[in-house]
Design an enzyme around this catalytic site. Structure first.
Site, short mmCIF file in Angstrom:
data_model
loop_
_atom_site.label_atom_id
_atom_site.label_comp_id
_atom_site.label_asym_id
_atom_site.label_seq_id
_atom_site.Cartn_x
_atom_site.Cartn_y
_atom_site.Cartn_z
N HIS A 94 4.83 29.99 7.70
CA HIS A 94 4.77 30.58 6.35
C HIS A 94 3.64 31.58 6.19
O HIS A 94 3.61 32.35 5.24
CB HIS A 94 4.40 29.53 5.30
CG HIS A 94 5.38 28.44 5.11
ND1 HIS A 94 6.71 28.61 5.19
CD2 HIS A 94 5.17 27.14 4.75
CE1 HIS A 94 7.30 27.45 4.93
NE2 HIS A 94 6.40 26.56 4.66
N SER A 139 13.52 23.44 9.31
CA SER A 139 12.54 22.53 9.90
C SER A 139 13.15 21.22 10.38
O SER A 139 12.43 20.24 10.54
CB SER A 139 11.42 22.20 8.91
OG SER A 139 11.42 23.03 7.82
N CYS A 145 15.06 36.73 5.99
CA CYS A 145 15.16 36.81 7.45
C CYS A 145 16.58 36.53 7.89
O CYS A 145 17.32 35.81 7.23
CB CYS A 145 14.14 35.91 8.12
SG CYS A 145 14.77 34.33 8.56
N SER A 166 11.37 21.10 1.60
CA SER A 166 11.75 22.34 2.26
C SER A 166 12.61 23.18 1.33
O SER A 166 13.72 22.81 0.96
CB SER A 166 12.52 22.00 3.55
OG SER A 166 13.40 23.03 3.88
N SER A 167 12.06 24.34 0.94
CA SER A 167 12.80 25.14 -0.04
C SER A 167 14.06 25.72 0.57
O SER A 167 15.08 25.85 -0.09
CB SER A 167 11.91 26.22 -0.64
OG SER A 167 11.77 27.28 0.23
N CYS A 213 14.57 27.43 13.28
CA CYS A 213 14.71 28.86 13.54
C CYS A 213 13.65 29.23 14.57
O CYS A 213 12.79 28.41 14.89
CB CYS A 213 14.47 29.63 12.26
SG CYS A 213 12.86 29.27 11.57
N GLU A 266 4.41 30.51 1.25
CA GLU A 266 4.74 31.83 1.82
C GLU A 266 4.56 32.91 0.77
O GLU A 266 3.98 33.97 1.04
CB GLU A 266 6.20 31.84 2.33
CG GLU A 266 6.56 33.20 2.93
CD GLU A 266 8.05 33.39 3.15
OE1 GLU A 266 8.73 32.45 3.59
OE2 GLU A 266 8.53 34.51 2.86
N HIS A 312 8.14 21.24 7.36
CA HIS A 312 8.49 20.25 6.33
C HIS A 312 9.35 19.16 6.96
O HIS A 312 10.51 19.00 6.62
CB HIS A 312 9.28 20.92 5.21
CG HIS A 312 8.44 21.84 4.40
ND1 HIS A 312 7.33 21.44 3.72
CD2 HIS A 312 8.56 23.16 4.16
CE1 HIS A 312 6.80 22.47 3.11
NE2 HIS A 312 7.51 23.53 3.36
N HIS A 371 5.42 28.62 -3.76
CA HIS A 371 5.63 28.41 -2.33
C HIS A 371 4.51 29.08 -1.53
O HIS A 371 4.15 30.22 -1.81
CB HIS A 371 6.99 28.99 -1.91
CG HIS A 371 7.40 28.54 -0.55
ND1 HIS A 371 6.88 29.10 0.59
CD2 HIS A 371 8.27 27.59 -0.14
CE1 HIS A 371 7.42 28.49 1.64
NE2 HIS A 371 8.27 27.57 1.22
FE1 F3S Z 1 12.19 30.99 10.38
FE2 F3S Z 1 10.68 33.05 10.36
FE3 F3S Z 1 12.97 33.11 9.22
S1 F3S Z 1 10.03 30.98 10.17
S2 F3S Z 1 13.35 31.04 8.52
S3 F3S Z 1 12.63 32.92 11.39
S4 F3S Z 1 11.11 33.95 8.44
#
Ligand code: F3S
Length: 283
Positions: free
Chosen positions: A76, A266, A194, A222-223, A12, A128, A41, A126
């Protein structure tokens, strides 16, 4: 074999930015480069960075021995305490906390300062979520599932503010909101999942419903990838979780004609391409 590859598979923008920041430091010839926790991750990326001299700091304890250098905060984010410790050390801080995560820190800090009880929907262990929780100056609760939301009780007048871990399962978040509404709680709900996660999850679910087998690529830790796997498994019984092409030793049933592929935030493009090519040619 027909392959349906998710458009929203892989890095992302938050992860891309964080990883790019680390490579930028190396390209600029900086020495003593650290990341607070693995930058993503994904073992192959982390190993590559390690070979280029980047060290991973795993805890505040490890931080004690570092006197100089540049430290990169991953997407995070970190807890407020860790941030302050980094500042006190006088290290150069490159903060690659994703803006979506930063937004949650700000909401929590503001609403908590206004006296609201903070409810974080996510995995309490986690990093985050640990970071998000640290920005509350008053009471804060982490609820990991709709079941926990059902068990949670508070006085009906209490003012609450609910946020979610950015990668939380969108359907479960909606379920949790319904539970709170049914209970008649006075809650200000901010959907902080997000858009990248929402799009990735919705698309993965749609693809999984259409295919005979589904492959989810991502790190074991990776969650967001685990959540993708969970979502896809519900729609497609032949769902596989792999980290790299090497894990892809699947004996697909004969009737499988269409395979879907998605990947966590990731997962580098290269791995997705390798898996895709392999499935098209070999399976
Ligand atoms: Fe990536 Fe940020 Fe969303 S790291 S998964 S764009 S909160």
């Amino acid at each position: 074999m027909e392959v349906l590859l998710a458009e929203h598979a892989g890095f992302c923008f938050g992860v891309t930015k964080a990883v790019d920041k680390v490579y930028e430091q190396i390209d600029n010839g900086k020495g003593n480069v650290f990341t607070y926790g693995p930058i993503i991750h994904n073992e192959s990326v982390v190993n590559d960075l390690e070979n280029k001299g980047v060290k991973v700091i795993e805890s505040e304890k490890e931080l004690e021995n570092i006197r100089e250098g540049t430290i990169i905060i991953r997407s995070h984010g970190v807890t407020r305490q860790v941030y302050e410790a980094l500042e006190q050390k006088g290290l150069e801080i490159i903060d690659a906390t994703c803006p979506f995560v930063k937004r949650i820190h700000n909401i929590v800090a503001k609403e908590s300062a206004n006296g609201k009880i903070i409810i974080v929907i996510g995995s309490s262990k986690h990093p985050e979520v640990e970071g998000i929780v640290s920005y509350a100056s008053g009471p804060v609760y982490v609820l990991e599932s709709p079941e926990e939301a059902r068990d949670f009780t508070v006085d009906a007048e209490t003012e609450l503010c609910m946020v979610a871990q950015t990668t939380f399962n969108y359907n479960k978040f909606k379920e949790t909101i319904e539970i709170f509404k049914e209970k008649g709680y006075n809650v200000n709900i901010v959907n902080t999942i997000c858009s990248a996660t929402e799009e990735r999850q919705t698309e993965a679910e749609e693809i999984a419903a259409k295919v005979d087998a589904m492959i989810v690529i991502g790190g074991m830790h990776s969650s967001n990838t685990r959540k993708l796997y969970e979502i896809c498994s519900k729609k497609c019984a032949n769902t596989y979780f792999i980290q790299t092409l090497e894990d892809l030793q699947i004996d697909l049933p004969k009737e499988v004609k269409i395979v879907g592929i998605t990947a966590g935030a990731s997962t580098p493009k290269k791995i997705i391409e390798e898996v895709q090519n392999y499935v098209r040619r070999k399976l």
